[in-house]
Design a protein around this motif. Structure first.
Motif, PDB file in Angstrom:
ATOM      1  N   VAL A  28     -32.991  31.756  -1.463  1.00 25.75           N
ATOM      2  CA  VAL A  28     -33.083  33.192  -1.704  1.00 25.75           C
ATOM      3  C   VAL A  28     -33.294  33.951  -0.401  1.00 25.75           C
ATOM      4  CG1 VAL A  28     -35.584  33.336  -2.040  1.00 25.75           C
ATOM      5  CG2 VAL A  28     -34.072  34.914  -3.271  1.00 25.75           C
ATOM      6  N   GLY A  29     -33.706  33.225   0.657  1.00 28.54           N
ATOM      7  CA  GLY A  29     -33.905  33.871   1.946  1.00 28.54           C
ATOM      8  C   GLY A  29     -35.355  34.027   2.341  1.00 28.54           C
ATOM      9  N   LYS A  30     -36.229  33.128   1.872  1.00 31.34           N
ATOM     10  CA  LYS A  30     -37.653  33.225   2.201  1.00 31.34           C
ATOM     11  C   LYS A  30     -37.897  33.107   3.702  1.00 31.34           C
ATOM     12  CE  LYS A  30     -39.152  29.961  -0.585  1.00 31.34           C
ATOM     13  NZ  LYS A  30     -39.645  29.267   0.585  1.00 31.34           N
ATOM     14  N   SER A  31     -37.373  32.059   4.291  1.00 32.18           N
ATOM     15  CA  SER A  31     -37.584  31.855   5.727  1.00 32.18           C
ATOM     16  C   SER A  31     -36.962  32.973   6.551  1.00 32.18           C
ATOM     17  CB  SER A  31     -37.011  30.501   6.160  1.00 32.18           C
ATOM     18  OG  SER A  31     -37.701  29.433   5.530  1.00 32.18           O
ATOM     19  N   SER A  32     -35.781  33.434   6.138  1.00 25.93           N
ATOM     20  CA  SER A  32     -35.121  34.518   6.858  1.00 25.93           C
ATOM     21  C   SER A  32     -35.946  35.800   6.789  1.00 25.93           C
ATOM     22  CB  SER A  32     -33.729  34.774   6.277  1.00 25.93           C
ATOM     23  OG  SER A  32     -32.886  33.644   6.479  1.00 25.93           O
ATOM     24  N   LEU A  33     -36.558  36.064   5.639  1.00 29.35           N
ATOM     25  CA  LEU A  33     -37.391  37.255   5.511  1.00 29.35           C
ATOM     26  C   LEU A  33     -38.622  37.159   6.399  1.00 29.35           C
ATOM     27  CD1 LEU A  33     -37.959  39.976   4.087  1.00 29.35           C
ATOM     28  CD2 LEU A  33     -39.298  38.678   2.417  1.00 29.35           C
ATOM     29  N   ILE A  34     -39.259  35.993   6.421  1.00 32.17           N
ATOM     30  CA  ILE A  34     -40.434  35.809   7.269  1.00 32.17           C
ATOM     31  C   ILE A  34     -40.071  36.022   8.725  1.00 32.17           C
ATOM     32  CG2 ILE A  34     -42.147  34.137   8.090  1.00 32.17           C
ATOM     33  CD1 ILE A  34     -42.114  32.897   5.296  1.00 32.17           C
ATOM     34  N   ILE A  78     -47.204  24.070   1.550  1.00 35.25           N
ATOM     35  CA  ILE A  78     -47.729  25.424   1.622  1.00 35.25           C
ATOM     36  C   ILE A  78     -47.975  25.733   3.092  1.00 35.25           C
ATOM     37  CG2 ILE A  78     -49.583  26.974   0.907  1.00 35.25           C
ATOM     38  CD1 ILE A  78     -50.092  25.103  -1.463  1.00 35.25           C
ATOM     39  N   ASN A  79     -47.194  26.638   3.658  1.00 38.34           N
ATOM     40  CA  ASN A  79     -47.243  26.916   5.090  1.00 38.34           C
ATOM     41  C   ASN A  79     -47.906  28.258   5.367  1.00 38.34           C
ATOM     42  OD1 ASN A  79     -45.695  24.554   5.944  1.00 38.34           O
ATOM     43  ND2 ASN A  79     -43.981  25.549   4.922  1.00 38.34           N
ATOM     44  N   HIS A  80     -48.945  28.242   6.192  1.00 36.56           N
ATOM     45  CA  HIS A  80     -49.672  29.454   6.547  1.00 36.56           C
ATOM     46  C   HIS A  80     -49.289  29.935   7.943  1.00 36.56           C
ATOM     47  CE1 HIS A  80     -52.251  28.858   3.046  1.00 36.56           C
ATOM     48  NE2 HIS A  80     -52.849  30.009   3.328  1.00 36.56           N
ATOM     49  N   PHE A  81     -48.968  31.235   8.048  1.00 37.03           N
ATOM     50  CA  PHE A  81     -48.672  31.875   9.323  1.00 37.03           C
ATOM     51  C   PHE A  81     -49.684  32.993   9.533  1.00 37.03           C
ATOM     52  CE2 PHE A  81     -44.777  30.170   7.525  1.00 37.03           C
ATOM     53  CZ  PHE A  81     -44.227  29.475   8.596  1.00 37.03           C
ATOM     54  N   LEU A  82     -50.413  32.945  10.630  1.00 40.49           N
ATOM     55  CA  LEU A  82     -51.436  33.946  10.930  1.00 40.49           C
ATOM     56  C   LEU A  82     -50.803  35.133  11.657  1.00 40.49           C
ATOM     57  CD1 LEU A  82     -54.428  34.711  10.882  1.00 40.49           C
ATOM     58  CD2 LEU A  82     -54.692  33.506  13.074  1.00 40.49           C
ATOM     59  N   VAL A  83     -51.011  36.319  11.110  1.00 41.66           N
ATOM     60  CA  VAL A  83     -50.414  37.538  11.643  1.00 41.66           C
ATOM     61  C   VAL A  83     -51.507  38.418  12.261  1.00 41.66           C
ATOM     62  CG1 VAL A  83     -49.080  39.603  11.098  1.00 41.66           C
ATOM     63  CG2 VAL A  83     -48.614  37.458   9.887  1.00 41.66           C
ATOM     64  N   ASN A  84     -51.297  38.815  13.513  1.00 37.71           N
ATOM     65  CA  ASN A  84     -52.243  39.691  14.224  1.00 37.71           C
ATOM     66  C   ASN A  84     -53.679  39.170  14.170  1.00 37.71           C
ATOM     67  OD1 ASN A  84     -50.057  41.353  14.737  1.00 37.71           O
ATOM     68  ND2 ASN A  84     -50.573  42.849  13.165  1.00 37.71           N
ATOM     69  N   LYS A  85     -53.800  37.873  14.016  1.00 37.62           N
ATOM     70  CA  LYS A  85     -55.113  37.207  13.948  1.00 37.62           C
ATOM     71  C   LYS A  85     -56.005  37.760  12.839  1.00 37.62           C
ATOM     72  CE  LYS A  85     -55.202  36.046  18.888  1.00 37.62           C
ATOM     73  NZ  LYS A  85     -54.720  34.677  18.639  1.00 37.62           N
ATOM     74  N   SER A  86     -55.390  38.399  11.828  1.00 40.32           N
ATOM     75  CA  SER A  86     -56.212  39.037  10.796  1.00 40.32           C
ATOM     76  C   SER A  86     -55.779  38.765   9.363  1.00 40.32           C
ATOM     77  CB  SER A  86     -56.243  40.555  11.023  1.00 40.32           C
ATOM     78  OG  SER A  86     -54.936  41.105  10.931  1.00 40.32           O
ATOM     79  N   TRP A  87     -54.507  38.356   9.139  1.00 42.04           N
ATOM     80  CA  TRP A  87     -54.077  38.081   7.778  1.00 42.04           C
ATOM     81  C   TRP A  87     -52.946  37.051   7.798  1.00 42.04           C
ATOM     82  CZ3 TRP A  87     -49.070  39.832   6.185  1.00 42.04           C
ATOM     83  CH2 TRP A  87     -48.440  40.715   7.077  1.00 42.04           C
ATOM     84  N   TYR A  88     -52.642  36.499   6.626  1.00 43.19           N
ATOM     85  CA  TYR A  88     -51.674  35.412   6.533  1.00 43.19           C
ATOM     86  C   TYR A  88     -50.439  35.802   5.734  1.00 43.19           C
ATOM     87  CZ  TYR A  88     -55.178  31.975   8.100  1.00 43.19           C
ATOM     88  OH  TYR A  88     -56.107  31.259   8.822  1.00 43.19           O
ATOM     89  N   ILE A  89     -49.305  35.274   6.170  1.00 42.29           N
ATOM     90  CA  ILE A  89     -48.110  35.159   5.349  1.00 42.29           C
ATOM     91  C   ILE A  89     -48.029  33.699   4.938  1.00 42.29           C
ATOM     92  CG2 ILE A  89     -45.586  35.154   5.345  1.00 42.29           C
ATOM     93  CD1 ILE A  89     -45.639  37.515   7.235  1.00 42.29           C
ATOM     94  N   VAL A  90     -47.840  33.444   3.651  1.00 45.17           N
ATOM     95  CA  VAL A  90     -47.822  32.074   3.139  1.00 45.17           C
ATOM     96  C   VAL A  90     -46.452  31.772   2.555  1.00 45.17           C
ATOM     97  CG1 VAL A  90     -48.945  30.400   1.618  1.00 45.17           C
ATOM     98  CG2 VAL A  90     -50.277  32.290   2.598  1.00 45.17           C
ATOM     99  N   ASP A  91     -45.797  30.772   3.104  1.00 48.02           N
ATOM    100  CA  ASP A  91     -44.470  30.355   2.648  1.00 48.02           C
ATOM    101  C   ASP A  91     -44.643  29.203   1.666  1.00 48.02           C
ATOM    102  OD1 ASP A  91     -41.777  29.951   2.356  1.00 48.02           O
ATOM    103  OD2 ASP A  91     -41.481  29.018   4.315  1.00 48.02           O
ATOM    104  N   LEU A  92     -44.284  29.447   0.416  1.00 52.20           N
ATOM    105  CA  LEU A  92     -44.408  28.424  -0.624  1.00 52.20           C
ATOM    106  C   LEU A  92     -43.059  27.745  -0.862  1.00 52.20           C
ATOM    107  CD1 LEU A  92     -46.628  30.251  -3.272  1.00 52.20           C
ATOM    108  CD2 LEU A  92     -47.342  28.554  -1.588  1.00 52.20           C
TER     109      LEU A  92
END
Length: 310
Positions: free
Chosen positions: A141-147, A169-183
């Protein structure tokens, strides 16, 4: 122009579907009730509870008739916390969506992003109490491309033409304050037997027990007609009161399945959801190719995150 006219107008099919990042090729009209629920802020005795922002049933006096504009705002638009339905104006509605920008919308640009860890089980995910958004959807669907498009960093999330690439379950830390999680993506029938998983069992624990989950971005491929597996996922999230935003991907596609344009597929999906979903979540149109919807989606995420983190 009345606020309701923003979404009630469908542009002609001759409009280009290859917009600049700031352009929306078409608007949509849906007479549905949109969900106004998001996760409770961290303070409070029940982290699993949800809060509901202002709704007509709670704030409208029976003796006061509702104007057409007020009815439109309360039944079609997504109103985030802190927004007075009677004060919504056209310029508050994010382009290509039903989302209103409210007082909690703040800094939304991503300055840095880094991969943190992959977890095979929900209980192994980071435990530092930072808010997070889970990205989920059908394989390809384009999850990785959107991230990658959101963080503007190529290949921070793996992309592959082979379905089922993400198995953890992959966690990406954004601006050292919140996460984007790729399932993991669901519905990858061509994956090897050894790589197949019971997607529902794998992710159920994460969705139901992750207290730092602000919301789910449910990605829907707008270049194809509605898929039952997407509807099933949306209905399951809805039954379990898990806040979601429909993120329609590939809205730049000109040649689509059976000759239908993305806006037609989106409308069909919304109509099917309406049958079993009395309150409809927010939605937004995106394209990882053109950048359509990127800034608007980040702004939407910022207001939900800031409310959660107050």
């Amino acid at each position: 122009m009345l606020v309701r006219n923003r979404l009630f107008t469908l542009l002609s099919s001759s409009v280009s579907l290859s917009p600049s990042p700031k352009q929306c090729p078409f608007t949509l009209s849906f007479k549905v009730n949109f969900s106004r629920s998001i996760r409770n802020p961290k303070p409070g005795p029940n982290p699993r509870s949800h809060v509901t922002t202002t709704t007509a049933s709670k704030t409208t006096k029976q003796s006061q008739p509702m104007s057409d504009t007020a009815r439109f705002v309360r039944t079609v638009l997504f109103l985030p916390p802190g927004v007075d339905p009677d004060e919504v104006t056209e310029d508050m509605i994010l382009p290509g969506s039903n989302i209103v920008a409210g007082p909690y919308a703040g800094h939304s640009q991503i300055k840095e992003a880094e991969f943190v860890k992959s977890s095979g089980r929900a209980k192994d995910c980071p435990k530092d109490d930072r808010p997070e958004f889970a990205i989920v959807g059908r394989s390809n669907v384009g999850k990785s491309s959107l991230i990658n498009a959101l963080v503007r960093k190529k290949e921070i999330a793996l992309t592959s033409k082979k379905p089922g690439k993400t198995q953890l379950i992959n966690h990406f830390l954004v601006n050292k304050s919140w996460y984007i999680v790729d399932l993991p993506g669901y519905g990858f029938a061509k994956a090897p037997d050894a790589a197949r998983m019971d997607w529902f069992s794998f992710t159920k624990g994460y969705f139901l027990n992750r207290e730092t989950l602000v919301g789910v971005l449910l990605l829907i491929d707008a270049s194809v007609p509605p898929q039952k597996i997407d509807l099933d996922c949306a209905n399951w999230l809805g039954r379990n009161n898990i806040p979601m935003t429909f993120v329609f991907t590939k809205c730049d596609k000109m040649k689509v399945a059976k000759g239908r344009r993305p806006d037609e597929n989106i409308r069909s999906f919304q109509e099917l959801i309406r049958e079993n979903y009395p309150q409809h979540p927010p939605w937004i149109m995106t394209s990882s190719v053109t950048g359509l919807g990127r800034d608007e989606l980040l702004l939407h995420m910022s207001q939900l995150r800031n409310y959660w983190d107050q």
